[in-house]
Structure formats: C-alpha cells, structure tokens
Design a protein around this motif. Structure first.
Motif, PDB file in Angstrom:
ATOM      1  N   LEU A 184      27.997  79.713  45.156  1.00  0.00           N
ATOM      2  CA  LEU A 184      28.306  80.396  43.910  1.00  0.00           C
ATOM      3  C   LEU A 184      27.992  81.869  44.101  1.00  0.00           C
ATOM      4  N   ALA A 185      28.959  82.728  43.774  1.00  0.00           N
ATOM      5  CA  ALA A 185      28.753  84.166  43.944  1.00  0.00           C
ATOM      6  C   ALA A 185      29.112  84.883  42.652  1.00  0.00           C
ATOM      7  N   PHE A 186      28.121  85.527  42.047  1.00  0.00           N
ATOM      8  CA  PHE A 186      28.333  86.357  40.865  1.00  0.00           C
ATOM      9  C   PHE A 186      28.192  87.811  41.292  1.00  0.00           C
ATOM     10  N   GLU A 187      29.240  88.596  41.050  1.00  0.00           N
ATOM     11  CA  GLU A 187      29.228  89.986  41.481  1.00  0.00           C
ATOM     12  C   GLU A 187      28.785  90.946  40.386  1.00  0.00           C
ATOM     13  N   ASN A 188      28.680  90.472  39.171  1.00  0.00           N
ATOM     14  CA  ASN A 188      28.217  91.343  38.097  1.00  0.00           C
ATOM     15  C   ASN A 188      27.633  90.472  37.001  1.00  0.00           C
ATOM     16  N   THR A 189      27.481  91.006  35.817  1.00  0.00           N
ATOM     17  CA  THR A 189      26.791  90.302  34.750  1.00  0.00           C
ATOM     18  C   THR A 189      27.493  88.993  34.402  1.00  0.00           C
ATOM     19  N   CYS A 190      26.705  87.913  34.353  1.00  0.00           N
ATOM     20  CA  CYS A 190      27.230  86.606  33.995  1.00  0.00           C
ATOM     21  C   CYS A 190      26.305  85.972  32.977  1.00  0.00           C
ATOM     22  N   GLN A 191      26.889  85.398  31.940  1.00  0.00           N
ATOM     23  CA  GLN A 191      26.117  84.677  30.940  1.00  0.00           C
ATOM     24  C   GLN A 191      26.629  83.251  30.866  1.00  0.00           C
ATOM     25  N   GLY A 192      25.711  82.316  30.702  1.00  0.00           N
ATOM     26  CA  GLY A 192      26.098  80.917  30.633  1.00  0.00           C
ATOM     27  C   GLY A 192      25.220  80.147  29.671  1.00  0.00           C
ATOM     28  N   LEU A 193      25.808  79.154  29.019  1.00  0.00           N
ATOM     29  CA  LEU A 193      25.061  78.331  28.076  1.00  0.00           C
ATOM     30  C   LEU A 193      24.611  77.019  28.706  1.00  0.00           C
ATOM     31  N   GLY A 194      25.096  76.736  29.906  1.00  0.00           N
ATOM     32  CA  GLY A 194      24.780  75.459  30.528  1.00  0.00           C
ATOM     33  C   GLY A 194      23.942  75.611  31.783  1.00  0.00           C
ATOM     34  N   THR A 195      24.082  74.642  32.676  1.00  0.00           N
ATOM     35  CA  THR A 195      23.315  74.571  33.916  1.00  0.00           C
ATOM     36  C   THR A 195      24.218  74.812  35.110  1.00  0.00           C
ATOM     37  N   ILE A 196      23.673  75.416  36.168  1.00  0.00           N
ATOM     38  CA  ILE A 196      24.376  75.622  37.428  1.00  0.00           C
ATOM     39  C   ILE A 196      23.802  74.652  38.460  1.00  0.00           C
ATOM     40  N   TRP A 197      24.679  73.890  39.122  1.00  0.00           N
ATOM     41  CA  TRP A 197      24.257  72.983  40.195  1.00  0.00           C
ATOM     42  C   TRP A 197      25.261  73.126  41.330  1.00  0.00           C
ATOM     43  N   ILE A 198      24.780  73.587  42.470  1.00  0.00           N
ATOM     44  CA  ILE A 198      25.689  73.865  43.585  1.00  0.00           C
ATOM     45  C   ILE A 198      25.180  73.207  44.861  1.00  0.00           C
ATOM     46  N   GLY A 199      26.134  72.915  45.746  1.00  0.00           N
ATOM     47  CA  GLY A 199      25.785  72.300  47.021  1.00  0.00           C
ATOM     48  C   GLY A 199      25.401  73.302  48.083  1.00  0.00           C
ATOM     49  N   GLY A 200      25.618  74.588  47.817  1.00  0.00           N
ATOM     50  CA  GLY A 200      25.288  75.634  48.781  1.00  0.00           C
ATOM     51  C   GLY A 200      24.265  76.595  48.210  1.00  0.00           C
ATOM     52  N   ASN A 201      24.537  77.898  48.389  1.00  0.00           N
ATOM     53  CA  ASN A 201      23.613  78.944  47.956  1.00  0.00           C
ATOM     54  C   ASN A 201      24.178  79.709  46.766  1.00  0.00           C
ATOM     55  N   ALA A 202      23.275  80.289  45.990  1.00  0.00           N
ATOM     56  CA  ALA A 202      23.670  81.109  44.845  1.00  0.00           C
ATOM     57  C   ALA A 202      23.282  82.553  45.110  1.00  0.00           C
ATOM     58  N   SER A 203      24.231  83.451  44.873  1.00  0.00           N
ATOM     59  CA  SER A 203      23.930  84.881  45.031  1.00  0.00           C
ATOM     60  C   SER A 203      24.336  85.610  43.759  1.00  0.00           C
ATOM     61  N   PHE A 204      23.440  86.490  43.306  1.00  0.00           N
ATOM     62  CA  PHE A 204      23.663  87.257  42.084  1.00  0.00           C
ATOM     63  C   PHE A 204      23.440  88.724  42.416  1.00  0.00           C
ATOM     64  N   SER A 205      24.524  89.500  42.430  1.00  0.00           N
ATOM     65  CA  SER A 205      24.391  90.909  42.783  1.00  0.00           C
ATOM     66  C   SER A 205      23.960  91.752  41.596  1.00  0.00           C
ATOM     67  N   SER A 206      23.990  91.181  40.400  1.00  0.00           N
ATOM     68  CA  SER A 206      23.538  91.914  39.221  1.00  0.00           C
ATOM     69  C   SER A 206      22.707  90.964  38.370  1.00  0.00           C
ATOM     70  N   SER A 207      23.011  90.858  37.087  1.00  0.00           N
ATOM     71  CA  SER A 207      22.192  90.053  36.185  1.00  0.00           C
ATOM     72  C   SER A 207      22.883  88.739  35.842  1.00  0.00           C
ATOM     73  N   VAL A 208      22.071  87.703  35.698  1.00  0.00           N
ATOM     74  CA  VAL A 208      22.559  86.414  35.227  1.00  0.00           C
ATOM     75  C   VAL A 208      21.660  85.975  34.077  1.00  0.00           C
ATOM     76  N   ASN A 209      22.269  85.512  33.025  1.00  0.00           N
ATOM     77  CA  ASN A 209      21.523  85.040  31.858  1.00  0.00           C
ATOM     78  C   ASN A 209      22.006  83.638  31.506  1.00  0.00           C
ATOM     79  N   LEU A 210      21.095  82.665  31.619  1.00  0.00           N
ATOM     80  CA  LEU A 210      21.467  81.269  31.426  1.00  0.00           C
ATOM     81  C   LEU A 210      20.565  80.610  30.399  1.00  0.00           C
ATOM     82  N   SER A 211      21.175  79.740  29.589  1.00  0.00           N
ATOM     83  CA  SER A 211      20.385  78.905  28.702  1.00  0.00           C
ATOM     84  C   SER A 211      19.876  77.671  29.435  1.00  0.00           C
ATOM     85  N   GLY A 212      20.500  77.340  30.573  1.00  0.00           N
ATOM     86  CA  GLY A 212      20.115  76.164  31.338  1.00  0.00           C
ATOM     87  C   GLY A 212      19.326  76.508  32.585  1.00  0.00           C
ATOM     88  N   SER A 213      19.493  75.694  33.628  1.00  0.00           N
ATOM     89  CA  SER A 213      18.746  75.828  34.878  1.00  0.00           C
ATOM     90  C   SER A 213      19.689  76.088  36.038  1.00  0.00           C
TER      91      SER A 213
END
Length: 620
Positions: free
Chosen positions: A200-229
């Motif tokens: 999962l690759a986020f290149e800028n601001t991302c907002q989410g109300l749920g959960t992120i579950w990935i089989g690889g790696n997560a990269s966030f180049s800016s801000s991420v705001n999540l209600s979940g995990s």
C-alpha cells in the motif's frame, strides 16, 4: 366495694387493649410475611419466565444464522423477547447492519432481552433478563458476494481528490480490495476498509474510516488519518509522520517509526490525546518514537524500543515489552511510560520515568530494575482490542506471533454461457450477434422497453460505444458485451423516471481472448484472469454524469476511468482498475444474478459455533 369493682374494670380494659395490640402486631407480621412471600414467589416465577424468553431469543437468532439469514434484530410477542445482533468481518471490524448484514461476517454477538409473561407482585427484579451469546460464523458455496465498492484483481490506482463514500452515513462499507498493490495519490478519503495482498502506497494525505490490512508493506509519504487499525504482513519499516493519527492500533512484521507528534488528538472515549490511540506491535523489528510521538496503548517489539526528545510527553500510555533487545531514551522528562517495561536487554530509561517500576525487569538486574528471569513474550494488546481472528497475533506459546496476509478473494466470474445466462431468472434476455450487433443493441435501447432486460452483444469489431449521448434507463438494464464498452464526450446515464434503476456493464468472463489460470498456493484453488483481446475493456474517457442509477462496472481485463464522474453510485470490479481525479464513488450494492467464484455452488452451507452464553442482567 365500688372502688374495687372500678379498679378491676380498669385492669380488664388494659388487658383487652394489650391483647388487641398483640393481635395487631401478630396480624401485621402475618400480613407482611404473606406479602413478602408473595413478592418472592411471583418474582421467582417472573425470573424463570423472562430468562426462558431471553434464551428463546438467542435460540431464534441462532437458527437464523445456521440458515445464513444474518438478521440484525429479532422480536417476538410470545415468548416476549427483543434480540439484536452485532456482526464482525474478517478484518475485525463491526459491520453495518440494517435489516440483514451486507457482506460475509465471521463472528456475531447476540444480545437478547426477555420479558416475563406474568410480572412480579411487589418486586420487578425478575421481570426482565438479558442473555448475551458470542459465536463464530462460517459459510461456503452460494453466489459470489459482491460487497466491495472497488475490487481489482491487479494493482489499483486512485488519483487526486478521490472520495470513496459509504452507502449511508455510519455504514463504513465503501471497501477497497486488491490482489495486487494499491496506489493512492493526493487527497484521498475512503469510508471503508482497505485490503490488499500486495503493498500500500499513500503519496499524500489520506483519511479512512476503516481498517487497512495488507500482505506487504505500507508506506506513507505524508499524513494518514484512520479511524481503524493498520495490519501489515511485510517486514519493511512503516513510518507515520507529520500529522498522522490512528484511532486503532498498528501490528506489523517489520519495524515502526513514529514521528507524528503533531497528529496527537483526543482518542475515542477519552479526552486524552495520543498519536496512535491503540497499541503498536512490531513483531519482527523495533519501535522508534521521535519528538514526542505517542502511543495510548502499549508498545511491543522484537528488537528494541527507543524514545527520543519527548521532553515531558508521555510516550506510551501502558506497557513496553521488547522480546529480544533493549530500551533506550534521550531528552526525556516526567513519566515516559505509564505502565511497566520488560526487556530482554538493558533498560536505558530512568526508573522515575516509568509508572510501574515494580512490574518492570531487564535481562540482568541493575540500575534499579530486577532481572526478568525468562525472556518476555509478546503479549496481547493492553488495553484489550478486537483483532481479526486470522491475523496471527496474539499467539499461544511456543508459537511466535506473525501477521498473516489477509484472506485472498477471487475476482468473481460472470459468464455468457447457457449456464451463466440461466441464473438471470426474471430477466428478459435479448441476443445480438454479427457485425451489426452493437448498432442493433443500441437501436433496441432507443425503442420502447421496460422491466429487467439483459442484452448479450457479440460479434462487434469495436467496443459498444456512446459518444456525446445519453443512455436512458426505462428499467433495470444489464449489457454483456464481448468487445467491451467505451464512453466519451459528455456521456450521460439517466433514469426515465424518479425510480432509481440498476445498470450493469459487463464484459463476460468467458468471452473471447479471456482465460483463467490457477493461483499458486490457494486452497480451494482460486483462478485469476488474463486477457489477450485488446477490446475486452471498459473505458470511460470524458466527463460523465449519472442520475437515478446504480452502476455496476465489470471486466476481467481493465476498467479505466480517465475523467471526472459526477453522481456515480455503484461498484467497480475489474482485472485492473484506475479511477480519475476529482471524483467520488458512493457505494451502492447492485444485485448481479450471474456472479460466481470457484467456491460458488447452487446451495450454500452455513455454520455457527457458540463460544459463550451468559446471563448479564444486573440485579436490582
């Protein structure tokens, strides 16, 4: 003599009064005893009745679950009960529930309140009882569940200023799924869960109300705001920076770097501010907190924990555990860790910075800390948190916890074979073939039609195309086109009335140039598509406006939307999916009769296993 008689009369009167008082006291006691006995007797009867009614509610819901009828509530006048059901999906999140739950739950919680047929007299203690039951759920076979807002067999790209909106406020059901990698560009809001087998690759601001579950790696180049995990099976380093904030937890097989002090905000249920409200668990690496980045729960790591330049900020609300390394800190003041610190190495944070020194230990005693005696294990989160049952964490010793990949899902198949078409019960089916089939199909649509109509279009040398035209829906419409679809130059979709219609653009999964191959390592075996036909795609090239329609787009090849969509409500399923700038998707589930997967069968089977059943009524 007269005086004596009068004196005797006074004594007799006193005796009579005394006797009456005794009789009164005895009568009152008898009456009180009778009333108390009646209250106890009727209360006991009411208690038995209300508990039996509450149990009946649990049994009634359980029977529905065994039949695959995932009801959200159930009531009965006799026995009188009211039962509500909460469902949990594979990601560990509560699922939205109206009449019946949408999607595939893996667990359920039943709360049933029963009422007595005969209320207690003088006491209401037994008039109502509440029973709570916890269950696990399973299912196999049956039609393919189409419960995602977007499903991409391959990698999936969301561009600038995209919103994936829930179907209704509070539903949090606008889920994204990919069997590849999900790329998100700038300014993205997703009102559902994100699941990917890859990265999962986020290149800028991302907002989410749920959960992120990935089989690889997560990269966030800016801000991420999540209600979940965030759950990541990869072993890379995950960095949360800038104003990133999570209401949930982080569990990863790699390391975590927290540099998100500006993201501290009040957490659910408390006014206390943290950058990550839950726990941070690095099962294969270390945890680093920079500049006062904070964790409201606990911090568990395999290889080490470091807190730097926190000053007076409390970095961890509860405990720190390092299974195979030490703990270090610099630039710290006041309490740094609210709970205990246990490390199979040296604790380099002063005892006065630790809330529970008595519960702390290190590999070798010294500097005010006792010896642990044995290597610490990575425990379950503290405070406790709901986690997916298949996450792989926590684990039971001697098995070490490891984050597993999310359950792989197969792209459904929608066939034009006789077997596939037979599933469209209640639809009028029209076949157009030959070199003029596309023109003939459009001529049919321009004429008078109504109801549910399915058009099978084969033999076109080019995609079925709309160019600066309006597709008017006079009923529900499904088009299966072997040569794909193309829309350009101000295309519009509109219902002919105020009734919202269903529209389906489907490239048949068994069309020419499309093949399906087994996916290695899947059991039961899943299949993935590959395409050699250049035309079996869906391409929407220019601004498109949709009113009064729920639109389902499906192609085993590519679904490409390269310009703004206005008013899109529906779902997208494709081999590869791209979505344009400045657009939004509102999740609207569309019933597609022909969708199947490798595990589909005409008759689905369901299971429900009861884990616990408790009377939770508070006594009066």
């Amino acid at each position: 003599m007269l005086r004596r008689l009068r004196g005797d009369e006074g004594s007799a009167m006193a005796a009579v009064v005394g006797l009456l008082l005794v009789i009164g006291v005895v009568s009152a006691a008898v009456l009180t005893s009778a009333a108390t006995g009646a209250a106890y007797s009727t209360s006991s009867r009411a208690n038995v009745q209300s508990l039996a009614a509450a149990d009946a509610g649990v049994d009634a819901v359980y029977a529905n679950l065994l039949a695959g009828n995932y009801v959200c509530s159930l009531t009965s006048p006799s026995p009188a009960f009211s039962a509500t059901v909460t469902y949990i999906n594979a990601a560990g999140n509560e699922m939205p529930c109206g009449t019946v739950v949408a999607g595939t739950p893996v667990a359920a919680r039943i709360s049933s309140t029963g009422a007595a047929a005969d209320s207690g007299v003088g006491s209401a203690d037994g008039d109502e009882r509440t029973v709570v039951a916890e269950l696990t759920l399973g299912s196999s076979g049956g039609p393919a569940p189409l419960d995602k807002a977007v499903f991409s067999e391959g990698s999936f790209t969301l561009n600038n200023n995209v919103t994936i909106e829930e179907s209704e406020t509070g539903e949090t059901d606008a889920d994204l799924y990919s069997n590849g990698t999900i790329y998100c560009r700038t300014q993205l809001e997703i009102q559902g869960d994100i699941t990917a087998q890859g990265d999962l690759a986020f290149e800028n601001t991302c907002q989410g109300l749920g959960t992120i579950w990935i089989g690889g790696n997560a990269s966030f180049s800016s801000s991420v705001n999540l209600s979940g995990s965030i759950y990541a099976a990869g072993r890379g380093t995950m960095t949360l920076a800038n104003s990133s904030h999570l209401d949930g937890s982080i569990v990863t097989n790699g390391s975590v770097v927290l540099d998100n002090a500006p993201g501290s905000a009040p957490c659910p249920g408390t006014a206390r501010e943290w950058g990550v409200c839950g726990s941070v668990v690095a099962l294969g690496g270390s945890i680093t907190s920079k500049n006062g980045a904070s964790v409201g729960g606990s911090a568990y790591a395999e290889a080490g924990f470091t807190a730097s330049t926190a000053n007076s900020t409390q970095v961890v609300g509860h405990d720190v555990v390092v299974r195979n390394g030490g703990v270090s800190g610099s630039g710290l003041r006041d309490t740094t860790v609210g709970g205990s610190v246990r490390a199979w190495g040296t604790i380099g944070i002063a005892p006065e910075r630790i809330g529970n020194v008595a519960g702390s230990c290190q590999k070798t005693a010294g500097s005010g800390f006792a010896a642990c005696g044995s290597q610490p294990a990575i425990p379950a989160p503290n405070p406790a948190a709901a986690l997916p049952a298949t996450l792989g964490y926590p684990s039971v010793a001697p098995v070490l916890p490891v984050v597993t990949k999310p359950v792989r899902e197969e792209l459904p198949r929608i066939e034009m074979s006789p077997t596939g078409l037979a599933k469209w019960t209640g639809w009028g089916i029209h076949t157009f073939d030959g070199p003029n089939s596309c023109a003939d199909a459009k001529a049919f649509l321009a004429g008078a039609w109504s109801g549910k109509q399915l058009l099978l279009v084969t033999g076109c040398s080019t995609p079925l195309t709309w160019n600066n035209e309006t597709l008017t829906l006079k009923g529900d419409l499904a088009i299966l086109s072997t040569s794909g679809f193309e829309a350009s130059n101000a295309f519009k979709v509109a219902s002919s009335t105020s009734t919202v219609r269903d529209l389906m653009w489907i490239v048949p999964s068994d069309g020419p140039g499309i093949s399906w191959s087994p996916v290695a390592g899947t059991s039961p075996t899943q299949y993935a598509p590959s395409c050699t036909s250049p035309g079996a795609n869906i391409a929407i090239n220019n601004r498109t406006e949709i009113t009064g329609a729920h639109w389902f787009l499906y192609s085993p090849c590519t679904v490409s939307i390269s310009n703004q969509l206005i008013g899109f409500e529906g779902q997208i399923y494709g081999g590869f999916v791209t979505y344009p700038n400045n657009s939004s998707i509102t999740k609207a589930a569309v019933n597609v009769p022909g969708a199947v997967t490798s595990t589909s069968s005409p008759t689905p089977t369901y299971s429900a296993q009861l884990l616990s059943r408790l009377d939770v009524t508070e006594e009066g």
